[in-house]
Write a protein that holds these residues in place. Structure first.
Motif: not given
Lengths: 958, 73
Positions: A5-20
């Motif tokens: 079962q692959e997890t569907d995260f709903g939206t694509p991964k962000s490539k940003s290196e800034t963390m929030v």
């Protein structure tokens, strides 16, 4: 084993290196900037209800199920389209959200059939899951009103209802189950890049529509399966799932079609494949697929597959089914007899670029160690051998420089003699995605390919005359040098400066300018200058090339010219750049790596090197011959001459795939024993004396190495129908010939390869299981493999510039043969078609067609669809014409997928100067109207029918 | 291009044409090395026999390269 079962995260991964950092449901979560709240929640383990969101495509915000509450903000924003912000406090569940979601679901279900028990998606339906997740217990609206569900309403035809579209052979579109989430439409646009689907109408009238309300088959749809994968309901469903039911376990494996090497989950029920689904963690394909890998695996169980070994004394005799032992002994006696009579060097073999690394390694080991000579070659001879030669001379390695992910950092893409949209479709989709983001595209190809015509892609197309690659690429270099566009600091640091100066002086000569060469190449000098400027100055420039480069008299020279261009502009050694050969077959790279060439041992080390040879001699416990062996075309010549009389061919159809069929027929007919090891009675088998049944990629363990040097596992999901995996067959054949090899599992073969090959020392099945895949070199210096090569310096030391003089091919047009034929591939078929012709893919391409320009057609009185005679100096055939201006006047084009066309009857003996790679891409031909098959085709067909007879088994009397 | 010496002469000259632009000395070196690395012994034997018979049809660089290779063999 269970279903992955692959997890569907709903939206694509962000490539940003800034963390929030934010708070979701009381938990502090840190994610990259640009991540959606939906994804952030899922990464923390909270699945917010959703229907229209899936992580393969961008957020859309249409289903209104993923609503959340954010402290300090009004309303209930959709979590898929709301990005995270520092310090947000998010609640994914509240009384208000519960009511809202239930209301939304109630509306969805009020226009959806309730046949869940008999629905094909039962057990795999996101709509059903969400109804459960939001606690839907009642649908108050009833089904009496307007709906898309029932064919009739109140006794009348329901105009809103549409019947199923079953036109596609592999999946069904059932509009009554559609919730208009647009996931299919967006997958077609964003993932595949075809734009075949749209939503027609608005509001309640909205429908998914292939093209302008066409059928799926009749539309531009390329049947990649991305829409089916994206669909959350049973609206788009694989026919195999409808027929069989939901799978119960799955195994990750690697596609056995092209050199992209897509990772798939083989979803199984027992030993029956239910469906093949692209694996999102596959680093080559990132969850995408094409019509071949996704759907065209039915050949595995095709009725024409041969499952029992067969022998015969003469090719005129019918085949006789025998036991494995009888077949091996028959073959061994024949081969030993030949060696006694004609000498040790009179036999050899061809390894398969479709089989695994381990199997290829064993075949070359059998030949070198068991036969005692180096007469081993592989189908790379006829496709990418010039790549091996050219790149090793200039850079020091016989392989592409990048991984496929690199394209995401590319600003200028130059495609030379390749049509990835047809031949490497999943890579093409990744490339087109980057082009839609703004990267620029230059295409050098005689034909206006699908890449040139992709939707939302603007290409600078240089339509050169076939055979003039060196002149065109040298002219690009001329512009770069004379207009001062050379990256001098890169060249001074990384390359040999005096060789560069010599090369620069050579290309700067006026006779190599675009203006001076235009008369030969047919390329507009202004376009060529613009292309050179864009490539040299447009940012990260990457070259991707295919067989349109290599399959020429000057194939190796063009590869060298391409390498020169990349070095001169500094486009080597970082993400986004590089020189990338697109490999035709799944394991062409691997078969080359595994020592399939007659002059080199695994790891590209020349057979004459005493130290290397001694290593192998010690491991194999046998004395090796230090002289290079015969290459495939040399084998044919030697056979006709009478010095080469026995050939073992694993998983390759040389008769159909190699040029000048008549010459190949003469060579095979001259041999005393041909052993064919294959799935089907292919064309080569018509001239064989021993047939050893092969196994498919679903039936064995092993590894394939794709065009990015990526080594990936092939995993067995069913018992070989023929009884043995191919590696076992080679071991048993070797044993019968008196050469013992002991392995219990392919992993032990890989361990031996790793022990003997410096670029493979870190490779093992355990490592592959751990990392998923690895790109060679993988050793102490690079324990996790090498995605990008030549970072900081070239493998050979200094990059080597070599001058590339254009020498026109001796295959010339003239009054009798005024047109140039070039050949290529089509999306739905693969290579000689042995596999794809035995699947439903024939609905897209049932025969090879000859593309001809309207001007040339009219001159010859040829209309669209007419039978035409296609003749060259080598032979003639007939096929039907397709009139199109994709080809320039003077150029005709066809594919080579069908044996009844036999395009290679036409192609000639000319070959690359360095490697003898045949010149498939240039043949002077004439076209004339025809009534049907040529005499050659009729005679060939008759011989093939005769040769394929299998003698009935006579039961012993009681 | 079917009889063997003709084909080998053609192949050798093709190799010669690539190296020709590098000047005579480097061409001779490049051609002889290429043939030594990639041609099987029976092909080399045949072209040497053709060389001994006068080497008709071989381009000058190729002729020199083959002579050099033959001496080394």
């Amino acid at each position: 084993m269970s279903l992955i079962q692959e997890t569907d995260f709903g939206t694509p991964k962000s490539k940003s290196e800034t963390m929030v950092t934010l708070i979701i449901d009381g938990n502090q979560i840190t994610v990259p900037e640009g991540t959606s709240i939906m994804r952030a929640a899922m990464e923390a383990g909270t699945q917010i209800p959703k229907l229209c969101a899936t992580d393969m495509v961008d957020a859309f915000g249409s289903c209104r199920l993923c609503l959340v509450e954010i402290e300090g903000r009004a309303g209930t924003p959709a979590s898929c389209t709301t990005p995270v912000m520092p310090g947000l406090v998010v609640h994914t569940q509240s009384e208000r959200l519960r009511k809202l979601r239930k209301g939304v679901m109630e509306l969805y279900i009020s226009d959806h059939p309730l046949d869940c028990l008999t629905c094909a998606a039962n057990g795999d339906c996101e709509l059903q899951d969400m109804a459960g997740a939001v606690g839907l217990r009642d649908v108050r609206y009833g089904y009496e009103g307007e709906n898309h569900v029932f064919a009739k309403s109140h006794g009348c035809e329901n105009d809103n209802w549409m019947p199923k579209d079953e036109s596609n052979p592999y999946f069904t579109y059932d509009p009554s189950k559609c919730i208009v989430c647009s996931r299919c439409v967006r997958a077609c646009e964003e993932v595949q890049g075809t734009f075949a689907l749209t939503i027609s109408g608005r509001g309640f009238d909205s429908r998914v529509s292939p093209g302008m309300s066409e059928s799926f088959l009749g539309s531009e749809c390329v049947s990649c399966g991305a829409c089916v994968q994206a669909c959350p309901t049973a609206t788009l469903t694989e026919k195999s799932v409808i027929e069989i039911g939901q799978p119960e376990h799955s195994v990750v494996t690697t596609c056995a079609y092209c050199g992209v090497g897509c990772a798939f989950k083989a979803e199984m029920r027992g030993e029956e494949v239910v469906r093949m689904v692209p694996w999102k963690n596959g680093k080559a394909n990132r969850g995408h697929s094409c019509v071949k890998g996704r759907f065209a695996w039915g050949y595995t169980t095709h009725k024409e597959r041969i499952l029992k070994p067969m022998i015969r004394e003469r090719i005129e005799d019918p085949w006789q089914e025998v036991s494995w032992d009888e077949a091996f002994n028959f073959a061994a006696v024949k081969f030993k007899g030949i060696q006694q009579r004609y000498g040790r060097d009179a036999v050899g073999g061809i390894t398969s670029s479709r089989c695994t690394n381990e199997e290829t390694y064993l075949v070359q080991k059998l030949i070198r160690g068991g036969f005692g000579n180096n007469n081993v070659d592989t189908c790379a001879r006829v496709c990418h051998s010039p790549t091996g030669y050219g790149l090793s001379q200039t850079f020091g390695t016989s392989a592409g420089t990048q991984d496929f992910d690199s394209v995401e950092d590319t600003d200028v893409v130059m495609i030379i003699g390749a049509n990835p949209a047809s031949a490497h479709p999943v890579f093409a989709s990744r490339l087109k995605k980057r082009l839609r983001q703004g990267a620029r595209l230059i295409v050098l190809d005689p034909r206006r390919t699908e890449m040139v015509e992709s939707p939302h892609v603007k290409a600078l197309h240089l339509p050169l005359m076939p055979g003039t690659n060196v002149a065109v690429v040298t002219a690009l270099a001329h512009v770069i040098v004379t207009e001062g566009l050379v990256n001098e600091s890169f060249v001074r640091e990384r390359c040999d400066w005096s060789e560069f100066e010599e090369w620069a002086a050579f290309v700067a000569q006026e006779k190599y300018s675009p203006e001076a060469t235009a008369i030969m190449t047919g390329v507009d000098p202004n376009d060529l200058r613009e292309a050179a400027r864009i490539y040299a100055t447009g940012g990260n420039g990457a070259i991707y090339y295919g067989l349109g480069v290599t399959e020429h008299s000057q194939g190796s020279t063009t590869v060298i010219a391409i390498a020169n261009l990349a070095m001169a502009t500094g486009n080597i050694g970082r993400p986004g750049v590089g020189v990338n050969p697109l490999r035709g077959q799944n394991n062409v790279q691997g078969s080359c790596d595994m020592g399939s060439f007659p002059h080199e041992l695994p790891g590209y080390r020349h057979i004459s090197g005493d130290a290397v040879r001694e290593q192998f001699e010690a491991m194999w416990n046998v004395k090796l011959n230090k002289e290079p062996g015969l290459r495939i075309p040399n084998m044919f010549d030697a056979a006709i001459e009478g010095t080469f009389m026995g050939l073992y061919v694993q998983g390759e159809d040389i008769l159909q795939s190699d040029p000048n069929t008549k010459h190949v027929v003469a060579a095979l007919s001259a041999m005393e024993c041909v052993i064919v090891h294959d799935l089907f009675l292919n064309e080569t088998a018509n001239y064989a004396h021993v047939f050893l049944p092969g196994s498919t990629f679903l039936e064995k363990d092993g590894t394939f190495t794709n065009a990015e040097r990526r080594i990936q596992r092939v995993r067995k999901v069913m018992t070989p129908r023929n009884g043995y995996a191919d590696w076992e067959v080679t071991i048993l054949l070797a044993k019968a010939m008196g050469f013992e090899m002991h392995y219990n599992h392919p992993s032990e073969i890989m361990d031996e390869i790793a022990a003997l090959t410096p670029t493979f020392t870190g490779v093992s099945y355990a490592r592959l299981d751990e990392l998923g895949s690895v790109q060679w070199p993988c050793n102490e210096k690079a324990p996790e493999g090498t995605p990008i090569m030549h970072i900081g310096g070239f493998v050979r030391g200094k990059g080597k510039f070599i001058v590339t003089e254009y020498v026109a091919t001796d295959e010339r047009t003239g009054p009798r043969y005024p047109l140039l034929l070039t050949t290529g591939r089509i999306l739905s078929q693969y290579n000689v078609g042995a596999q794809t012709r035995r699947t439903e893919n024939v609905v897209w391409h049932a025969e090879d067609r000859l593309e001809i320009h309207p001007h040339d057609a009219e001159q010859r009185g040829v209309r669209d669809g007419d039978w035409v005679r296609l003749a060259s100096r080598a032979g003639e055939t007939t096929l039907r014409a397709e009139i199109t201006d994709r080809v320039a006047p003077g150029v005709v084009y066809t594919t080579f997928h069908h044996p009844d066309t036999q395009a290679n009857v036409i192609t000639t003996d000319f070959s690359d100067w360095a490697t003898n790679c045949p010149e498939y891409k240039v043949t002077a031909v004439q076209i004339s109207p025809s009534n049907g098959p040529s005499d050659w085709q009729k005679a060939y067909d008759e011989q093939a029918r005769h040769s394929r007879r299998i003698a009935p088994v006579v039961e012993a009397a009681e | 291009m079917s009889s063997s010496p003709d084909k080998l002469v053609y192949m050798a000259n093709q190799i010669g044409k690539f190296f020709h632009s590098q000047g005579h000395d480097r061409a001779v070196q490049g051609i002889s090395e290429h043939i030594w690395k990639f041609w099987d012994p029976r092909m080399r034997k045949q072209i040497f026999a053709h060389l001994d018979a006068g080497g008709a049809g071989l381009d000058p660089d190729v002729l020199d390269a083959l002579q050099k290779l033959k001496q080394q063999a």
